[in-house]
Design a protein around this motif. Structure first.
Motif, PDB file in Angstrom:
ATOM      1  N   THR A 336     -19.724 -14.532  -6.086  1.00  0.00           N
ATOM      2  CA  THR A 336     -19.711 -13.154  -5.612  1.00  0.00           C
ATOM      3  C   THR A 336     -20.961 -12.832  -4.812  1.00  0.00           C
ATOM      4  O   THR A 336     -22.024 -13.428  -5.031  1.00  0.00           O
ATOM      5  N   LYS A 337     -20.823 -11.884  -3.892  1.00  0.00           N
ATOM      6  CA  LYS A 337     -21.967 -11.444  -3.100  1.00  0.00           C
ATOM      7  C   LYS A 337     -22.817 -10.454  -3.896  1.00  0.00           C
ATOM      8  O   LYS A 337     -24.041 -10.550  -3.919  1.00  0.00           O
ATOM      9  N   TRP A 338     -22.146  -9.480  -4.533  1.00  0.00           N
ATOM     10  CA  TRP A 338     -22.831  -8.482  -5.341  1.00  0.00           C
ATOM     11  C   TRP A 338     -22.315  -8.531  -6.764  1.00  0.00           C
ATOM     12  O   TRP A 338     -21.116  -8.699  -7.000  1.00  0.00           O
ATOM     13  N   MET A 339     -23.210  -8.370  -7.720  1.00  0.00           N
ATOM     14  CA  MET A 339     -22.849  -8.358  -9.135  1.00  0.00           C
ATOM     15  C   MET A 339     -23.335  -7.038  -9.737  1.00  0.00           C
ATOM     16  O   MET A 339     -24.514  -6.693  -9.620  1.00  0.00           O
ATOM     17  N   PHE A 340     -22.410  -6.297 -10.378  1.00  0.00           N
ATOM     18  CA  PHE A 340     -22.725  -4.988 -10.947  1.00  0.00           C
ATOM     19  C   PHE A 340     -22.808  -5.076 -12.472  1.00  0.00           C
ATOM     20  O   PHE A 340     -21.988  -5.748 -13.114  1.00  0.00           O
ATOM     21  N   PHE A 341     -23.791  -4.348 -13.035  1.00  0.00           N
ATOM     22  CA  PHE A 341     -23.982  -4.301 -14.484  1.00  0.00           C
ATOM     23  C   PHE A 341     -23.955  -2.845 -14.942  1.00  0.00           C
ATOM     24  O   PHE A 341     -24.852  -2.067 -14.616  1.00  0.00           O
ATOM     25  N   PHE A 342     -22.917  -2.489 -15.693  1.00  0.00           N
ATOM     26  CA  PHE A 342     -22.822  -1.171 -16.318  1.00  0.00           C
ATOM     27  C   PHE A 342     -21.815  -1.276 -17.447  1.00  0.00           C
ATOM     28  O   PHE A 342     -21.297  -2.363 -17.724  1.00  0.00           O
ATOM     29  N   ASP A 343     -21.534  -0.165 -18.136  1.00  0.00           N
ATOM     30  CA  ASP A 343     -20.708  -0.196 -19.342  1.00  0.00           C
ATOM     31  C   ASP A 343     -19.344   0.445 -19.114  1.00  0.00           C
ATOM     32  O   ASP A 343     -19.114   1.107 -18.088  1.00  0.00           O
ATOM     33  N   VAL A 344     -18.450   0.299 -20.109  1.00  0.00           N
ATOM     34  CA  VAL A 344     -17.078   0.784 -19.954  1.00  0.00           C
ATOM     35  C   VAL A 344     -16.932   2.269 -20.264  1.00  0.00           C
ATOM     36  O   VAL A 344     -15.814   2.783 -20.274  1.00  0.00           O
ATOM     37  N   ASP A 345     -18.039   2.978 -20.516  1.00  0.00           N
ATOM     38  CA  ASP A 345     -17.975   4.441 -20.574  1.00  0.00           C
ATOM     39  C   ASP A 345     -18.710   5.043 -19.377  1.00  0.00           C
ATOM     40  O   ASP A 345     -19.085   6.224 -19.393  1.00  0.00           O
ATOM     41  N   GLU A 346     -18.896   4.225 -18.327  1.00  0.00           N
ATOM     42  CA  GLU A 346     -19.596   4.651 -17.114  1.00  0.00           C
ATOM     43  C   GLU A 346     -18.727   4.375 -15.883  1.00  0.00           C
ATOM     44  O   GLU A 346     -18.112   3.309 -15.781  1.00  0.00           O
ATOM     45  N   PHE A 347     -18.715   5.338 -14.938  1.00  0.00           N
ATOM     46  CA  PHE A 347     -17.860   5.261 -13.763  1.00  0.00           C
ATOM     47  C   PHE A 347     -18.733   5.346 -12.513  1.00  0.00           C
ATOM     48  O   PHE A 347     -19.439   6.345 -12.303  1.00  0.00           O
ATOM     49  N   ILE A 348     -18.674   4.314 -11.667  1.00  0.00           N
ATOM     50  CA  ILE A 348     -19.462   4.279 -10.434  1.00  0.00           C
ATOM     51  C   ILE A 348     -18.817   5.207  -9.401  1.00  0.00           C
ATOM     52  O   ILE A 348     -17.585   5.284  -9.281  1.00  0.00           O
ATOM     53  N   TYR A 349     -19.675   5.889  -8.635  1.00  0.00           N
ATOM     54  CA  TYR A 349     -19.175   6.860  -7.641  1.00  0.00           C
ATOM     55  C   TYR A 349     -20.019   6.790  -6.371  1.00  0.00           C
ATOM     56  O   TYR A 349     -21.243   6.607  -6.429  1.00  0.00           O
ATOM     57  N   VAL A 350     -19.356   6.906  -5.237  1.00  0.00           N
ATOM     58  CA  VAL A 350     -20.036   7.094  -3.956  1.00  0.00           C
ATOM     59  C   VAL A 350     -19.423   8.323  -3.283  1.00  0.00           C
ATOM     60  O   VAL A 350     -18.269   8.674  -3.559  1.00  0.00           O
ATOM     61  N   PRO A 351     -20.166   9.009  -2.412  1.00  0.00           N
ATOM     62  CA  PRO A 351     -19.630  10.212  -1.759  1.00  0.00           C
ATOM     63  C   PRO A 351     -18.336   9.926  -0.994  1.00  0.00           C
ATOM     64  O   PRO A 351     -18.065   8.796  -0.577  1.00  0.00           O
ATOM     65  N   ASN A 352     -17.561  10.967  -0.803  1.00  0.00           N
ATOM     66  CA  ASN A 352     -16.235  10.808  -0.195  1.00  0.00           C
ATOM     67  C   ASN A 352     -16.277  10.301   1.238  1.00  0.00           C
ATOM     68  O   ASN A 352     -15.318   9.699   1.713  1.00  0.00           O
ATOM     69  N   ASN A 353     -17.365  10.539   1.949  1.00  0.00           N
ATOM     70  CA  ASN A 353     -17.414  10.149   3.355  1.00  0.00           C
ATOM     71  C   ASN A 353     -17.870   8.703   3.557  1.00  0.00           C
ATOM     72  O   ASN A 353     -18.014   8.241   4.695  1.00  0.00           O
ATOM     73  N   VAL A 354     -18.106   7.950   2.449  1.00  0.00           N
ATOM     74  CA  VAL A 354     -18.528   6.552   2.557  1.00  0.00           C
ATOM     75  C   VAL A 354     -17.699   5.706   1.595  1.00  0.00           C
ATOM     76  O   VAL A 354     -16.941   6.223   0.775  1.00  0.00           O
ATOM     77  N   THR A 355     -17.852   4.388   1.694  1.00  0.00           N
ATOM     78  CA  THR A 355     -17.206   3.456   0.763  1.00  0.00           C
ATOM     79  C   THR A 355     -18.283   2.630   0.070  1.00  0.00           C
ATOM     80  O   THR A 355     -19.447   2.623   0.490  1.00  0.00           O
ATOM     81  N   LYS A 439     -34.450   3.976  -4.565  1.00  0.00           N
ATOM     82  CA  LYS A 439     -34.171   5.147  -3.727  1.00  0.00           C
ATOM     83  C   LYS A 439     -32.710   5.132  -3.277  1.00  0.00           C
ATOM     84  O   LYS A 439     -32.400   4.841  -2.116  1.00  0.00           O
ATOM     85  N   THR A 440     -31.839   5.407  -4.219  1.00  0.00           N
ATOM     86  CA  THR A 440     -30.401   5.396  -3.910  1.00  0.00           C
ATOM     87  C   THR A 440     -29.754   6.756  -4.183  1.00  0.00           C
ATOM     88  O   THR A 440     -28.528   6.867  -4.164  1.00  0.00           O
ATOM     89  N   GLU A 441     -30.568   7.795  -4.444  1.00  0.00           N
ATOM     90  CA  GLU A 441     -30.014   9.123  -4.692  1.00  0.00           C
ATOM     91  C   GLU A 441     -29.214   9.595  -3.473  1.00  0.00           C
ATOM     92  O   GLU A 441     -29.655   9.486  -2.338  1.00  0.00           O
ATOM     93  N   GLY A 442     -28.037  10.108  -3.738  1.00  0.00           N
ATOM     94  CA  GLY A 442     -27.166  10.568  -2.662  1.00  0.00           C
ATOM     95  C   GLY A 442     -26.287   9.478  -2.095  1.00  0.00           C
ATOM     96  O   GLY A 442     -25.312   9.757  -1.395  1.00  0.00           O
ATOM     97  N   LYS A 443     -26.610   8.201  -2.401  1.00  0.00           N
ATOM     98  CA  LYS A 443     -25.791   7.086  -1.913  1.00  0.00           C
ATOM     99  C   LYS A 443     -24.789   6.608  -2.962  1.00  0.00           C
ATOM    100  O   LYS A 443     -23.633   6.344  -2.639  1.00  0.00           O
ATOM    101  N   ILE A 444     -25.267   6.473  -4.179  1.00  0.00           N
ATOM    102  CA  ILE A 444     -24.428   5.939  -5.239  1.00  0.00           C
ATOM    103  C   ILE A 444     -24.926   6.489  -6.572  1.00  0.00           C
ATOM    104  O   ILE A 444     -26.130   6.720  -6.754  1.00  0.00           O
ATOM    105  N   ALA A 445     -24.009   6.715  -7.504  1.00  0.00           N
ATOM    106  CA  ALA A 445     -24.349   7.237  -8.821  1.00  0.00           C
ATOM    107  C   ALA A 445     -23.318   6.732  -9.823  1.00  0.00           C
ATOM    108  O   ALA A 445     -22.314   6.113  -9.454  1.00  0.00           O
TER     109      ALA A 445
END
Length: 506
Positions: A336-355, A439-445
């Motif tokens: 994989t190019k990117w590997m994400f680490f978080f839990d199953v009670d957490e939902f990744i989100y990006v603003p509607n105008n981006v992917t 410094k990713t505020e506003g990009k991904i949460a």
């Protein structure tokens, strides 16, 4: 009254003489019987004062119990045998050169903790390997254990019959370990080994450095990895990765809610897209109903489920989650190019105008970036026009109140480009080459619904129809971001796997 009591309870001398005379004048048969009884009672009293070995003879001389009693005794002896008793060593006097000094000995029993518990080992390149396991935490706190890596080629030659290199140990759990701590041993040799496909074995010699006694140094030889001739795929180490995004999660345990797992996996397969994959580690939490939720996604190739319940035998931090994430890192680092680490009670989100792709592409110069948390109430639910309809909604539709308390530190989760990472953690990695950014505020949460995954009941405790609320002194405001995404996720799930999960329960 006292005199009357004495006359009632005490036998007079005259009465005793009459009793003895009566017994002595009895017929001979009766006298013989009474004498025998007197002898037996005296013998029983004597045995009470005798050693245990003599008492054993009384048990042997008694009548055997019935067959049913024998069966019970046999069963009891089988299930509750006495522990083996080790003979205590005697103190000995040293030789005459140090006459008078008493040498004391210590008798060690059992095993407090293993020197090393191997989970996995993976090739990280032509000349490097990673060995992942557990080791005694006190050993690493109070001693200096070392590791020596040895490569033994499949075909011995005069030039490469003893290829060794010092092992570099990494403790990625930062001291969180309990009885055991996680150890990642990096074995990097001065030149490529086995990269030509000839095969070989990686052996790690783990030394405890005396465990505090420098005069004693015990090593254990660990056969960490075996490569058969022709087994190595050199292209895998350099080809473009199969996936764009891969999820590595901490081990799942407890009585998880099938419905919450259903929401989480459907949402993130839709979020990350067709070039994504999810690796789920089961430490006892993937019970049959959760497995039914994951099964359709496994069948179409989005989920890999790994059973790691055996690791529960070893007392490490939080079900050995640092061990699991490091295994996932090295097992899939080239896939994989990117590997994400978080839990199953957490939902990744990006603003509607981006992917998610536009976000990761903008951060491609970094090996690691962290993700800010938005903490959601796990009790407050929004009450719309139809109160009865609330309980039929998904959790992300009704749990819409976000914690707005200021001045507190909130945990972050993260993503990495794994080919540049040597070991990793739960909230971030400290062992990598390259740069990291926060410094990713506003990009991904990520939206965190703490505790909702581990309870198999309706999460709503209080229904509210205001835009602001207070609960236990914490201020909340309505954040309908995830609620607005729910309908699209439901349609996506129906399109991908059909209606098989429509009757999933809490």
């Amino acid at each position: 009254m006292a005199k009357d009591d004495q006359q009632f309870s005490v036998v007079s001398h005259k009465d005793r003489n009459m009793f003895i005379g009566f017994v002595w004048n009895c017929p001979a048969d009766l006298k013989l019987l009474l004498s025998a009884l007197l002898f037996l009672f005296s013998l029983a009293a004597l045995f009470q004062l005798s050693p245990s070995s003599v008492q054993d003879l009384t048990r042997c001389a008694s009548f055997p119990p019935p067959s049913s009693a024998i069966d019970r005794l046999t069963t009891t002896a089988t299930t509750s045998r006495e522990p083996v008793r080790n003979k205590k060593p005697e103190a000995v006097v040293l030789e005459e050169t140090v006459s008078g000094v008493i040498k004391r000995r210590f008798n060690g029993l059992g095993s407090a903790a293993y020197n090393f518990i191997l989970m996995s080992a993976y090739r990280g390149g032509a000349d490097t390997f990673a060995v992942i396991g557990l080791s005694s935490k006190p050993l690493h706190l109070f001693s200096k254990p070392t590791y020596l890596c040895q490569w033994i080629p499949h075909t011995q030659t005069a030039n490469n019959d003893n290829i060794t290199a010092p092992g570099y140990k990494i403790l990625p759990d930062w001291g969180y370990g309990r009885v055991y701590t996680v150890v990642v041993v990096n074995c990097t040799f001065p030149f490529p080994v086995g990269h030509d496909g000839t095969g070989g074995r990686l052996v790690v010699h783990a030394s405890n450095s005396g465990g505090g006694d420098t005069n004693i140094n015990v090593s254990d030889a660990i056969e960490a990895l075996t490569e058969a001739p022709g087994n190595i795929n050199r292209l895998e180490l350099h080809d473009p990765p199969k996936y764009e995004y891969l999820y590595c999660g901490s081990p799942l345990y407890g009585n998880l809610s099938p419905q919450r797992v259903r929401e989480w996996i459907s949402y993130h397969v839709n979020f990350f897209g067709e070039k994504s994959h999810f690796v789920i580690y089961d430490a006892g939490g993937v019970h049959p109903e959760v497995r039914e939720v994951l099964r359709p996604w496994i069948e179409i190739g989005y989920v890999t489920l790994q059973d790691v319940t055996e690791e529960e035998r070893f007392d490490g931090y939080y079900h050995n989650q640092f061990l699991i994430v490091n295994d996932c890192l090295h097992r899939y680092r080239f896939m994989t190019k990117w590997m994400f680490f978080f839990d199953v009670d957490e939902f990744i989100y990006v603003p509607n105008n981006v992917t998610i792709k536009t976000v990761t592409d903008s951060l491609s110069e970094y090996t690691q970036f962290t993700i800010e948390q938005r903490t959601m109430s796990n009790k407050l639910c929004y009450l719309d026009d139809n109160a009865d309809n609330v309980y039929r909604k998904w959790g992300i539709e009704k749990l819409v109140y976000r914690d707005t308390k200021r001045g507190i530190r909130r945990d972050r989760k993260y993503a990495i480009q794994p080919r540049n990472v040597f070991a990793t953690g739960v909230h971030m990695s400290q062992n990598f080459k390259g740069k990291t950014t926060h410094k990713t505020e506003g990009k991904i949460a990520y939206y965190h619904y703490h505790g909702t995954i581990s309870e198999r009941r309706e999460p709503c405790r209080q229904l509210v129809n205001t835009t602001e609320a207070y609960l236990d002194g914490t201020p909340y405001v309505v954040d309908a971001t995830m609620r607005e995404a729910a309908e699209a996720v439901k349609r996506f799930e129906l399109l991908m796997i059909g209606p098989v999960l429509q009757k999933t329960h809490q």
